[in-house]
Design an enzyme around this catalytic site. Structure first.
Site: not given
Ligand code: NAI
Length: 302
Positions: A167, A171
């Site tokens: 990851y 990133k």
């Molecule tokens: P989340 O799991 O709620 O949202 C991620 C979304 O991406 C999910 O709804 C999932 O179904 C969708 N997804 C996954 N694979 C996919 C694909 N191949 N094609 C289309 N959609 C897909 O997680 P969150 O926390 O909202 O994450 C959003 C972004 O922020 C991610 O890139 C995550 O790595 C990044 N991030 C989040 C942090 C946090 O504190 N929540 C910290 C650092 C980065």
């Protein structure tokens, strides 16, 4: 106080917008007048499974608030999926102005135990996912002379984290992609930035400990939406955002140590000067690798 920031006439794609942070970006962009492609594969945190309900639900929420949106269930992890997501925006709304590259999964494992299958799965969604959507979108943005891209990076990549080599690498790769797009897009008013969020979502709720109640996703949304706006003059930046803190992360370089006396210094010379080599006082933040080379040229010229 700034004038209200609106997105009337703008078309936005938000990947991974069926839940978590992406949902809040899509809702706020929609509320402010953007027509939104709500993309989400609808699988589990580890990327397995798929469902249309997550994206559909957010489209309904946008419409109920008086906005316009369409759902897209394609995976960002393939070239065809990325092309299809961009085509969905063109078919429904005629163009693409904004891409928030946000979809993500986790396959955490200590590095000693990680498999290449776990590396591939995470690189495919995050890093190649970033390329798969931004590449066809960038071509349209370049043609129309306008675009805004925001990539979701992470403190895990920027600073490192146990159990997330796959990851973290993905990133950091997105930071490189965003930097390159910012430079190549500059003369077409295409701006690209990366954000490292800290927020309570299904991805992080078990990891945040006592912070969990203080880091709602909605505290990340305003910065992302600002970066998507025409008002945003900033590009080629990395922002950190969570819990109400809005800050900047940067990659800089220092003056370092110059071995000026003739030939290459010895290994022992380097050992003797390692503190100077590492001292970050007086750092600069180059705007490109060319700029770093020019800085070296200036230093060499004395
Ligand atoms: P989340 O799991 O709620 O949202 C991620 C979304 O991406 C999910 O709804 C999932 O179904 C969708 N997804 C996954 N694979 C996919 C694909 N191949 N094609 C289309 N959609 C897909 O997680 P969150 O926390 O909202 O994450 C959003 C972004 O922020 C991610 O890139 C995550 O790595 C990044 N991030 C989040 C942090 C946090 O504190 N929540 C910290 C650092 C980065």
């Amino acid at each position: 106080m700034s004038e209200p920031i609106t997105f009337d006439g703008r078309v936005a794609i938000v990947t991974g917008a069926g839940g978590g942070l992406g949902r809040t970006y899509a809702l706020e962009l929609g509320r402010r007048g953007a027509r939104v492609v709500v993309n989400d594969l609808g699988g589990a945190v580890d990327g397995t499974g798929a469902s249309s309900s997550a994206a559909d639900q957010v489209v309904t929420e946008i419409e109920e608030a008086g906005g316009e949106a369409v759902a897209s269930y394609d995976s960002v992890s393939t070239e065809e999926g990325g092309a299809e997501i961009v085509q969905t925006a063109v078919d429904a709304f005629g163009k693409v102005d904004i891409v928030v590259s946000n979809a993500g999964i986790l396959r955490d494992k200590s590095f000693a135990n990680m498999t290449m299958a776990e590396v591939d799965a995470v690189l495919d969604v995050h890093l190649k996912g970033g390329f798969n959507v931004s590449m066809p979108a960038f071509r349209l943005m370049k043609e129309q002379g306008y675009g805004r891209l925001v990539f979701a990076t992470s403190g895990s990549g920027l600073f490192g984290n146990f159990g997330q080599a796959n990851y973290a690498a993905a990133k950091m790769g997105l930071v490189g992609l965003s930097n390159a797009i910012a430079i190549e897009g500059a003369k077409y008013d295409v701006k690209s930035n990366a954000i490292a969020p800290i927020a309570r979502t299904r991805m992080t709720e078990d990891l945040l400990g006592p912070l969990v109640e203080m880091v709602s996703p909605e505290l990340v949304t305003p910065l992302v939406v600002y970066l998507c706006s025409e008002d945003n003059p900033h590009t080629h930046q990395i922002f950190t955002v969570g819990g109400g803190r809005y800050g900047r992360v940067f990659i800089g370089t220092n003056n370092g140590w110059f071995a000026r006396d003739g030939g290459p210094p010895s290994v022992e010379d380097v050992a003797d000067h390692i503190d100077e080599i590492r001292d970050i006082a007086g750092y600069v933040v180059p705007g490109s690798s060319t700029e770093e080379i020019m800085l070296l040229g200036q230093m060499l010229a004395g």
